[in-house]
Design a protein around this motif. Structure first.
Motif, mmCIF file in Angstrom:
data_model
loop_
_atom_site.group_PDB
_atom_site.id
_atom_site.type_symbol
_atom_site.label_atom_id
_atom_site.label_comp_id
_atom_site.label_asym_id
_atom_site.label_seq_id
_atom_site.Cartn_x
_atom_site.Cartn_y
_atom_site.Cartn_z
ATOM 1 N N MET A 39 0.819 -1.208 0.000
ATOM 2 C CA MET A 39 0.000 0.000 0.000
ATOM 3 C C MET A 39 0.860 1.268 0.000
ATOM 4 S SD MET A 39 -2.985 1.205 2.610
ATOM 5 C CE MET A 39 -4.558 0.896 1.840
ATOM 6 N N GLU A 40 1.952 1.276 0.749
ATOM 7 C CA GLU A 40 2.808 2.464 0.776
ATOM 8 C C GLU A 40 3.289 2.815 -0.626
ATOM 9 O OE1 GLU A 40 7.074 4.072 2.528
ATOM 10 O OE2 GLU A 40 6.284 2.181 3.251
ATOM 11 N N ARG A 41 3.779 1.831 -1.349
ATOM 12 C CA ARG A 41 4.262 2.065 -2.712
ATOM 13 C C ARG A 41 3.118 2.536 -3.607
ATOM 14 N NH1 ARG A 41 3.982 -1.124 -6.845
ATOM 15 N NH2 ARG A 41 3.663 -3.010 -5.638
ATOM 16 N N MET A 42 1.941 1.967 -3.418
ATOM 17 C CA MET A 42 0.793 2.363 -4.228
ATOM 18 C C MET A 42 0.422 3.826 -3.969
ATOM 19 S SD MET A 42 -1.440 -1.119 -3.873
ATOM 20 C CE MET A 42 -2.725 -0.725 -5.058
ATOM 21 N N ILE A 43 0.552 4.259 -2.720
ATOM 22 C CA ILE A 43 0.264 5.653 -2.392
ATOM 23 C C ILE A 43 1.340 6.557 -2.970
ATOM 24 C CG2 ILE A 43 0.072 7.325 -0.503
ATOM 25 C CD1 ILE A 43 -1.335 5.084 1.105
ATOM 26 N N GLN A 44 2.603 6.127 -2.915
ATOM 27 C CA GLN A 44 3.688 6.928 -3.477
ATOM 28 C C GLN A 44 3.510 7.135 -4.975
ATOM 29 O OE1 GLN A 44 7.076 4.642 -2.215
ATOM 30 N NE2 GLN A 44 7.326 5.839 -0.349
ATOM 31 N N HIS A 45 2.958 6.154 -5.665
ATOM 32 C CA HIS A 45 2.713 6.279 -7.099
ATOM 33 C C HIS A 45 1.412 7.023 -7.388
ATOM 34 C CE1 HIS A 45 6.122 3.840 -8.106
ATOM 35 N NE2 HIS A 45 5.684 2.838 -7.379
ATOM 36 N N GLY A 46 0.606 7.200 -6.381
ATOM 37 C CA GLY A 46 -0.666 7.896 -6.528
ATOM 38 C C GLY A 46 -0.597 9.274 -5.918
ATOM 39 N N SER A 47 -1.551 9.557 -5.021
ATOM 40 C CA SER A 47 -1.552 10.888 -4.424
ATOM 41 C C SER A 47 -2.252 10.905 -3.080
ATOM 42 C CB SER A 47 -2.234 11.888 -5.367
ATOM 43 O OG SER A 47 -3.585 11.529 -5.559
ATOM 44 N N ILE A 48 -1.714 11.747 -2.229
ATOM 45 C CA ILE A 48 -2.319 12.093 -0.947
ATOM 46 C C ILE A 48 -1.744 13.463 -0.594
ATOM 47 C CG2 ILE A 48 -0.564 10.801 0.326
ATOM 48 C CD1 ILE A 48 -2.655 10.320 2.497
ATOM 49 N N VAL A 107 -8.415 2.933 -5.694
ATOM 50 C CA VAL A 107 -7.290 2.100 -6.110
ATOM 51 C C VAL A 107 -7.404 1.885 -7.610
ATOM 52 C CG1 VAL A 107 -6.095 -0.086 -5.758
ATOM 53 C CG2 VAL A 107 -7.412 0.933 -3.877
ATOM 54 N N TYR A 108 -6.316 2.162 -8.327
ATOM 55 C CA TYR A 108 -6.316 2.072 -9.777
ATOM 56 C C TYR A 108 -5.284 1.075 -10.284
ATOM 57 C CZ TYR A 108 -8.945 6.466 -9.823
ATOM 58 O OH TYR A 108 -9.890 7.437 -9.630
ATOM 59 N N ASP A 109 -5.631 0.408 -11.365
ATOM 60 C CA ASP A 109 -4.671 -0.370 -12.150
ATOM 61 C C ASP A 109 -4.152 0.595 -13.198
ATOM 62 O OD1 ASP A 109 -3.334 -1.886 -14.052
ATOM 63 O OD2 ASP A 109 -4.827 -3.472 -14.088
ATOM 64 N N GLY A 110 -2.896 0.993 -13.038
ATOM 65 C CA GLY A 110 -2.309 1.967 -13.945
ATOM 66 C C GLY A 110 -1.519 1.341 -15.068
ATOM 67 N N GLY A 111 -1.738 0.064 -15.340
ATOM 68 C CA GLY A 111 -0.988 -0.610 -16.394
ATOM 69 C C GLY A 111 0.315 -1.160 -15.849
ATOM 70 N N LYS A 112 1.341 -0.326 -15.827
ATOM 71 C CA LYS A 112 2.646 -0.777 -15.337
ATOM 72 C C LYS A 112 2.695 -0.834 -13.820
ATOM 73 C CE LYS A 112 5.227 0.729 -19.337
ATOM 74 N NZ LYS A 112 6.331 1.498 -19.866
ATOM 75 N N ARG A 113 1.896 -0.016 -13.148
ATOM 76 C CA ARG A 113 1.876 -0.049 -11.691
ATOM 77 C C ARG A 113 0.524 0.411 -11.178
ATOM 78 N NH1 ARG A 113 6.045 4.907 -10.621
ATOM 79 N NH2 ARG A 113 6.833 4.405 -12.631
ATOM 80 N N ASP A 114 0.102 -0.240 -10.113
ATOM 81 C CA ASP A 114 -1.137 0.150 -9.459
ATOM 82 C C ASP A 114 -0.848 1.346 -8.558
ATOM 83 O OD1 ASP A 114 -2.210 -2.042 -10.692
ATOM 84 O OD2 ASP A 114 -2.230 -3.286 -8.904
ATOM 85 N N TYR A 115 -1.860 2.147 -8.318
ATOM 86 C CA TYR A 115 -1.677 3.304 -7.450
ATOM 87 C C TYR A 115 -2.960 3.630 -6.712
ATOM 88 C CZ TYR A 115 -3.814 5.956 -11.318
ATOM 89 O OH TYR A 115 -4.660 6.413 -12.304
ATOM 90 N N VAL A 116 -2.808 4.453 -5.680
ATOM 91 C CA VAL A 116 -3.916 4.804 -4.802
ATOM 92 C C VAL A 116 -4.014 6.324 -4.717
ATOM 93 C CG1 VAL A 116 -4.722 4.721 -2.415
ATOM 94 C CG2 VAL A 116 -3.680 2.707 -3.423
ATOM 95 N N ARG A 117 -5.233 6.810 -4.723
ATOM 96 C CA ARG A 117 -5.501 8.232 -4.465
ATOM 97 C C ARG A 117 -6.344 8.312 -3.200
ATOM 98 N NH1 ARG A 117 -6.587 10.021 -10.606
ATOM 99 N NH2 ARG A 117 -4.386 10.271 -11.145
ATOM 100 N N VAL A 118 -5.860 9.104 -2.258
ATOM 101 C CA VAL A 118 -6.528 9.212 -0.955
ATOM 102 C C VAL A 118 -6.952 10.648 -0.732
ATOM 103 C CG1 VAL A 118 -6.279 8.873 1.532
ATOM 104 C CG2 VAL A 118 -5.025 7.373 -0.059
ATOM 105 N N THR A 119 -8.186 10.825 -0.326
ATOM 106 C CA THR A 119 -8.686 12.149 0.053
ATOM 107 C C THR A 119 -9.371 12.026 1.412
ATOM 108 O OG1 THR A 119 -10.739 11.786 -1.172
ATOM 109 C CG2 THR A 119 -9.007 13.025 -2.303
ATOM 110 N N VAL A 120 -9.381 13.115 2.156
ATOM 111 C CA VAL A 120 -10.104 13.168 3.410
ATOM 112 C C VAL A 120 -11.431 13.845 3.124
ATOM 113 C CG1 VAL A 120 -10.141 14.198 5.716
ATOM 114 C CG2 VAL A 120 -8.047 13.171 4.849
ATOM 115 N N THR A 121 -12.500 13.201 3.542
ATOM 116 C CA THR A 121 -13.836 13.786 3.362
ATOM 117 C C THR A 121 -14.328 14.227 4.733
ATOM 118 O OG1 THR A 121 -14.928 11.649 3.606
ATOM 119 C CG2 THR A 121 -14.340 12.311 1.378
ATOM 120 N N ARG A 122 -15.093 15.243 4.750
ATOM 121 C CA ARG A 122 -15.577 15.757 6.051
ATOM 122 C C ARG A 122 -17.063 15.658 6.134
ATOM 123 N NH1 ARG A 122 -11.035 17.354 8.389
ATOM 124 N NH2 ARG A 122 -9.470 18.118 7.007
#
Length: 129
Positions: free
Chosen positions: A86-95, A114-129
């Motif tokens: 998960m850490e690597r996926m977040i590093q390739h994504g965004s927070i 969580v996305y399948d980006g082809g060569k690498r999966d990645y995660v985008r994290v947002t905080v909702t209120r």
């Protein structure tokens, strides 16, 4: 033939001959409340990084049966190997930095995509209120 028609024809040929760009595939989209239990690892140590807390949240949910109101199931992080990367996926994504700080403090709802980006999966994290 006018210049405009020639230009339009050339653009059409280029558009048809260019490879189609495939959009990344959304593998999971879930929300989770980051509660007190998510801020500590299984041995009781306080976690200090947002990806550690997000990983613990998923371990709590899938492995230990610990959840808070609002926590949703996801098909990706029920697998412990996926939680481990998960850490690597977040590093390739965004927070954002502010979202990371909010997660470390706890008491917030997060939305994780969580996305399948082809060569690498990645995660985008947002905080909702």
């Amino acid at each position: 033939m006018t210049f405009a028609k020639t230009l339009l024809g050339a653009v059409a040929v280029l558009a048809l001959s260019a490879p189609l760009a495939l959009a990344d595939e959304l593998l999971a989209d879930y929300v989770a409340f980051i509660g007190r239990d998510d801020l500590h690892n299984s041995k009781g140590a306080r976690l200090s990084e947002p990806w550690q807390i997000l990983r613990q949240d998923r371990a709590n949910y899938h492995r230990f049966g610990i959840s808070q109101p609002g926590d949703e199931w996801d098909p990706v992080f029920e697998n412990k190997n996926n939680r481990a990367v998960m850490e690597r996926m977040i590093q390739h994504g965004s927070i954002s930095a502010s979202a990371g700080r909010d997660i470390v403090r706890g008491g917030v709802m997060v939305r994780v995509k969580v996305y399948d980006g082809g060569k690498r999966d990645y995660v985008r994290v947002t905080v909702t209120r």
